[in-house]
Design a protein around this motif. Structure first.
Motif, mmCIF file in Angstrom:
data_model
loop_
_atom_site.group_PDB
_atom_site.id
_atom_site.type_symbol
_atom_site.label_atom_id
_atom_site.label_comp_id
_atom_site.label_asym_id
_atom_site.label_seq_id
_atom_site.Cartn_x
_atom_site.Cartn_y
_atom_site.Cartn_z
ATOM 1 N N TYR A 88 0.836 -1.200 0.000
ATOM 2 C CA TYR A 88 0.000 0.000 0.000
ATOM 3 C C TYR A 88 0.873 1.253 0.000
ATOM 4 C CZ TYR A 88 -3.222 3.596 1.712
ATOM 5 O OH TYR A 88 -3.946 4.755 1.849
ATOM 6 N N LYS A 180 -10.088 0.201 -1.359
ATOM 7 C CA LYS A 180 -9.529 0.187 0.000
ATOM 8 C C LYS A 180 -10.616 0.654 0.943
ATOM 9 C CE LYS A 180 -5.890 1.972 2.984
ATOM 10 N NZ LYS A 180 -5.647 0.679 3.623
ATOM 11 N N TYR A 206 -1.266 0.926 -4.877
ATOM 12 C CA TYR A 206 -0.419 -0.148 -4.351
ATOM 13 C C TYR A 206 0.727 -0.409 -5.327
ATOM 14 C CZ TYR A 206 -4.248 -1.385 -1.156
ATOM 15 O OH TYR A 206 -5.211 -1.359 -0.183
#
Length: 223
Positions: A88, A180, A206
Motif C-alpha cells: 500500500y 480500500k 499499491y
C-alpha cells in the motif's frame, strides 16, 4: 517511543540494531502485545517499526520521517526473498484531480525515498516468530520512476474521464489501483461514466509485488 532520528546515519544505525530480531523480541522491548491475527490489526507491524525507529508523522500527510523525507514500508517476504503481497502506498483522490502533475502527486512524494524493512512473514510462521530482515534505503532510478509515472498518469486519466469502474488490478506494470475500504458501505465521491457525480468504494494506490520483488532482487543480488 523512540525519539525521531536527526539524520540518515542515525536512522540506519537503528535499522542495524533491529535487523535479525523477531517481531516478538521487538514488541517486548516496547511492552507491546503481539496480536494473534494481523487481518484484524493490518497495520500493527508497521506501527511497531515506527515506534522502534522513531517515525513521527503518524496519520499526517507527510513522510514517516518528515525531517529526512523518508517513508517507512514493511515488506512481508517468503524464505526465498519474494514479496508475499502488494504494498500500500496511499489513498487515491477520485475528484478534483484534473491537471495534477506526477511530480506534485502524493504517490510520487511518498515513493521519493523509502526505507524498506523486509519481514520473513510466511503464513505458517507465528506472528511473534517472524523475523526482521536488513532494512535498506531505496530511491527509484530513472527507469523505475518512468514506469511509476506512466502507470500513475494512465490511472489518473481513467479516474478523471469517469472510467474508475474499468480499472482492474492488472492495470499497470508497477502501480495498481484497488478498492480500500473496511466494508462495502464506505463510499466516496467520484466521476461517473458520463462526467456526472457518483459514489464508489475508496481506492488506494499499491505497488505490485513484481515491482518490489525487483527492488529486493537488486538490493540483495537475488536471482
Amino acid at each position: 517511543m523512540t525519539q525521531p532520528p536527526q539524520n540518515i546515519d542515525q536512522l540506519l544505525t537503528r535499522c542495524q540494531s533491529i535487523a535479525g530480531l523477531t517481531i516478538g523480541q521487538l514488541a517486548a522491548m516496547y511492552q507491546q502485545k503481539v496480536p494473534t491475527d494481523l487481518r484484524r490489526d493490518k497495520g500493527w507491524v508497521g506501527q511497531l517499526l515506527e515506534m522502534a525507529l522513531g517515525a513521527e508523522a503518524g496519520s499526517q500527510a507527510l513522510p514517516d520521517f518528515p525531517k529526512l523525507g523518508v517513508e517507512l514500508k514493511s515488506l512481508p517476504i517468503n524464505a526465498k526473498g519474494k514479496p508475499l503481497e502488494s504494498t500500500y502506498v496511499c489513498v487515491a483522490a477520485l475528484t478534483g484531480v484534473a491537471g495534477q502533475q506526477w511530480e506534485d502527486s502524493w504517490v510520487c512524494q511518498k515513493l521519493a525515498k523509502v526505507l524498506w524493512v523486509p519481514v520473513l512473514a510466511e503464513r505458517h510462521i507465528p506472528i511473534a516468530e517472524r523475523q526482521l530482515g536488513t532494512p535498506f534505503l531505496w530511491q527509484p532510478d530513472e527507469a523505475q520512476q518512468q514506469m511509476l509515472r506512466q502507470d500513475w498518469e494512465e490511472l489518473m486519466e481513467l479516474i478523471t474521464l469517469g472510467g474508475i469502474d474499468q480499472i482492474k488490478g492488472a492495470h499497470g506494470k508497477a502501480l495498481q489501483l484497488r478498492p480500500k475500504a473496511a466494508d462495502s458501505r464506505a463510499l466516496t465521491a467520484a466521476v461517473g461514466k458520463y462526467g456526472q457525480p457518483t459514489f464508489t468504494l475508496p481506492r488506494g494506490f499499491y505497488l505490485k509485488a513484481s515491482f518490489t520483488a525487483d527492488i529486493l532482487a537488486r538490493q540483495f543480488n537475488l536471482q
